[in-house]
Design an enzyme around this catalytic site. Structure first.
Site, mmCIF file in Angstrom:
data_model
loop_
_atom_site.group_PDB
_atom_site.id
_atom_site.type_symbol
_atom_site.label_atom_id
_atom_site.label_comp_id
_atom_site.label_asym_id
_atom_site.label_seq_id
_atom_site.Cartn_x
_atom_site.Cartn_y
_atom_site.Cartn_z
ATOM 1 N N ASP A 9 0.823 -1.080 0.129
ATOM 2 C CA ASP A 9 -0.155 0.013 0.016
ATOM 3 C C ASP A 9 1.002 1.301 -0.013
ATOM 4 O OD1 ASP A 9 -1.852 2.082 0.611
ATOM 5 O OD2 ASP A 9 -3.106 0.505 1.537
ATOM 6 N N ASP A 10 0.430 2.234 -0.725
ATOM 7 C CA ASP A 10 1.430 3.494 -0.785
ATOM 8 C C ASP A 10 1.015 4.485 0.204
ATOM 9 O OD1 ASP A 10 -1.255 3.832 -2.354
ATOM 10 O OD2 ASP A 10 -0.304 5.749 -3.054
ATOM 11 N N ASP A 53 -3.236 -3.328 -2.386
ATOM 12 C CA ASP A 53 -3.697 -2.330 -2.758
ATOM 13 C C ASP A 53 -3.851 -2.274 -4.189
ATOM 14 O OD1 ASP A 53 -5.606 -0.123 -1.996
ATOM 15 O OD2 ASP A 53 -3.581 1.113 -2.380
ATOM 16 N N MET A 55 -5.074 0.938 -5.960
ATOM 17 C CA MET A 55 -4.649 2.471 -6.342
ATOM 18 C C MET A 55 -3.602 2.752 -5.914
ATOM 19 S SD MET A 55 -7.351 2.710 -8.434
ATOM 20 C CE MET A 55 -7.228 4.461 -8.818
ATOM 21 N N ASP A 330 26.121 -59.716 -17.890
ATOM 22 C CA ASP A 330 27.099 -58.713 -18.407
ATOM 23 C C ASP A 330 27.318 -58.690 -19.862
ATOM 24 O OD1 ASP A 330 29.313 -56.866 -17.212
ATOM 25 O OD2 ASP A 330 30.256 -57.885 -19.134
ATOM 26 N N ILE A 331 27.446 -57.573 -20.645
ATOM 27 C CA ILE A 331 27.436 -57.857 -22.026
ATOM 28 C C ILE A 331 28.780 -58.044 -22.604
ATOM 29 C CG2 ILE A 331 27.209 -56.352 -24.268
ATOM 30 C CD1 ILE A 331 24.978 -55.006 -22.969
ATOM 31 N N ASN A 338 32.025 -49.748 -27.950
ATOM 32 C CA ASN A 338 32.394 -48.228 -27.785
ATOM 33 C C ASN A 338 33.436 -47.944 -28.479
ATOM 34 O OD1 ASN A 338 30.140 -47.696 -26.066
ATOM 35 N ND2 ASN A 338 31.019 -48.206 -24.240
ATOM 36 N N ASP A 347 25.096 -47.000 -26.572
ATOM 37 C CA ASP A 347 23.859 -46.871 -25.921
ATOM 38 C C ASP A 347 22.794 -47.492 -26.515
ATOM 39 O OD1 ASP A 347 25.051 -44.958 -24.242
ATOM 40 O OD2 ASP A 347 24.587 -43.227 -25.004
ATOM 41 N N GLU A 373 27.617 -51.870 -18.438
ATOM 42 C CA GLU A 373 26.920 -52.951 -19.076
ATOM 43 C C GLU A 373 26.477 -54.299 -18.419
ATOM 44 O OE1 GLU A 373 31.471 -54.003 -19.253
ATOM 45 O OE2 GLU A 373 30.275 -52.063 -19.012
#
Length: 487
Positions: A9-10, A53, A55, A330-331, A338, A347, A373
């Site tokens: 509020d002013d 407020d 105004m 395991d891969i 990679n 990925d 992996e």
């Protein structure tokens, strides 16, 4: 219930008066005399509610409210406009700017405090969701959440509970252009419809015949499915005390008869926006929880999830006297993939193998990416013989067809090695179960890869059918699972 209230509020005398009234009710009060100052305080998250407020010189309250509601950082802060302006058009302008309420001076203390406490409760619920759903972004906002901030609040589903036909018809016709309204004239059925209907807002007439409308409000907010559904009361002028009681039990907003059509439209739109914003917060929370326990690349559960749930699975096996098996997969020669084709190809292989792994196990089996992996499958109700059959199925699915890489332009052969172990009774622990499977995997690797090896101790335990202490007999002398990483 305390909260930090920003009073804007002013006029210094007005600031001091409202500050004194709020402080007497044990609210923490912050004051600002300009719109710019108010925006800065809100941006620094230094308040819970704004009493604004209208105004003011420079930037009026309407513009301050619009900016607060347009900014994802401050959109969630409730705003109550307090002004000497008393025309319906002024109140409507405030509501359309995003204000949660518009009170005309002089405001009775009871009404002001009830509204502040109600909005404080609502904000606390939203703050909890915001904190839980926080992500790595600076604002903790997903694109979907930012879109929710700018939602117009149109085309919501509204349940109107009103047993007066003329009243419900008028309300429905006013909202028809902006919302889909369904009417329930039987208060006893309203709770069931609210729970089953997934409504954005429930509007309840306070003057229900032979039924306590506030009890219905409390019941709706007591159910898990409707706890966050906004409720708007329609009240007669002499029911002010009941409205204040409604705010205490969780009602979100209210209108007094005779209803001003545009105000009804604006208040319902505000509640539809709030519901959608809250739903998006909850959706973000669910997504954050899933991210915490899910491997982002493969979609399988991650190591954290496995560690959280493995002990409970072992406890169930003991209490039910049922078998349980673990596979460590395991891969083979993954580093070579990679190094030869790049990490993007790696990925691709991980994603495709995860898909084949998931298709090889049951829904009750716990399939996780342990890291790199390496994968783990925990299989309840499974003995050593069945576990080996599943492991062979996983191995053969990996080897039966090439893996597409480089956007499908190249196919490469991939094989996996699998180690199998079984739970050995009440004295067994998760680390020992996984270590035995890991050692069996090492034997599969050293024996030439692309094969399944069952831990010897698990085989003896399965054949004997009796509980004994876990051991690692059958593993090569000096073998350690770390010695076979990377291939």
């Amino acid at each position: 219930m305390t909260a930090r209230i920003l009073v804007v509020d002013d006029v210094p005398a007005n600031l001091k008066l409202i500050e004194a009234r709020l402080s007497a009710e044990y609210f923490d009060v912050v004051c600002a005399s300009t719109g710019v100052e108010a925006l800065d305080i809100c941006a620094r998250a230094q308040c819970d509610i704004v009493l604004l407020d209208v105004m003011m010189p420079g930037m009026d309250g309407f513009e301050v409210c619009r900016r607060l509601k347009a900014d994802p950082k401050t959109h969630h802060i409730p705003v109550v406009m307090i002004s000497a302006l008393d025309q319906p058009s002024d109140r409507l302008q405030g509501l359309e700017a995003g204000a949660d309420d518009f009170l005309t001076k002089p405001v009775a203390d009871v009404a002001l405090f009830a509204r502040v406490r109600s909005l404080t409760r609502l904000k606390m619920l939203g703050d909890e969701l915001r904190l839980r759903a926080q992500t790595s972004r600076e604002l903790g906002m997903s694109d979907a959440l930012i879109a929710a901030v700018s939602d117009a609040g149109l085309n919501g589903r509204v349940l109107l509970v009103d047993d007066r036909e003329g009243s419900s018809a008028r309300i429905r016709s006013v909202l028809a252009a902006s919302q889909t309204v369904e009417v329930e004239t039987e208060p006893h059925e309203a709770l069931f419809r609210a729970a089953d209907g997934d409504y954005d807002v429930v509007i309840i007439a306070l003057s229900l015949t032979n039924f306590d409308a506030l009890r219905l409000c409390a019941q709706i907010h007591s159910l898990e499915r409707t706890r966050m559904t906004p409720i708007v009361l329609i009240a007669d002028p002499e029911q002010n005390a009941r409205v204040l009681r409604g705010l205490e039990v969780g009602v979100n907003d209210y209108l007094m008869r005779p209803i001003e059509p545009n105000e009804l439209i604006a208040r319902v739109r505000t509640q539809v926006r709030r519901r959608r914003y809250t739903d998006q917060l909850r959706s973000n929370l669910q997504a954050s929880m899933e991210l915490a326990v899910t491997d982002g690349l493969t979609g399988l559960h991650n190591r954290r999830y496995m560690e959280m749930h493995l002990q409970s699975l072992l406890d169930q096996a003991v209490s039910r006297d049922r078998p349980l098996a673990a596979l460590v997969v395991d891969i083979d020669f993954f580093k070579r993939v990679n190094d030869t084709h790049g990490h993007d190809a790696g990925d691709d292989v991980l994603r495709e193998f995860s898909r084949r792994l998931r298709s090889s196990v049951r829904g009750i089996d716990l399939a996780c990416r342990l890291g790199g992996e390496e994968f783990v499958v925990i299989m309840p109700e499974t003995d050593a013989a069945v576990a080996r059959l599943v492991a062979e199925r996983i191995r053969s699915k990996a080897a039966e067809a090439g893996f597409a890489i480089a956007h499908g332009e190249l196919m490469i052969d991939v094989t996996v090695s699998v180690g199998v172990s079984t739970f050995m009774g009440a004295d067994d622990v998760p680390a020992a179960l996984l270590k035995r499977a890991d050692l069996a995997l090492y034997r599969a690797k050293t024996a030439g890869r692309n094969q399944v090896v069952t831990d010897a101790a698990s085989l003896r335990f399965s054949e004997a059918g009796s509980v004994g202490p876990p051991n690692e007999k059958g593993a090569p002398e000096g073998a350690h699972p770390q010695s076979r990483r990377g291939g």
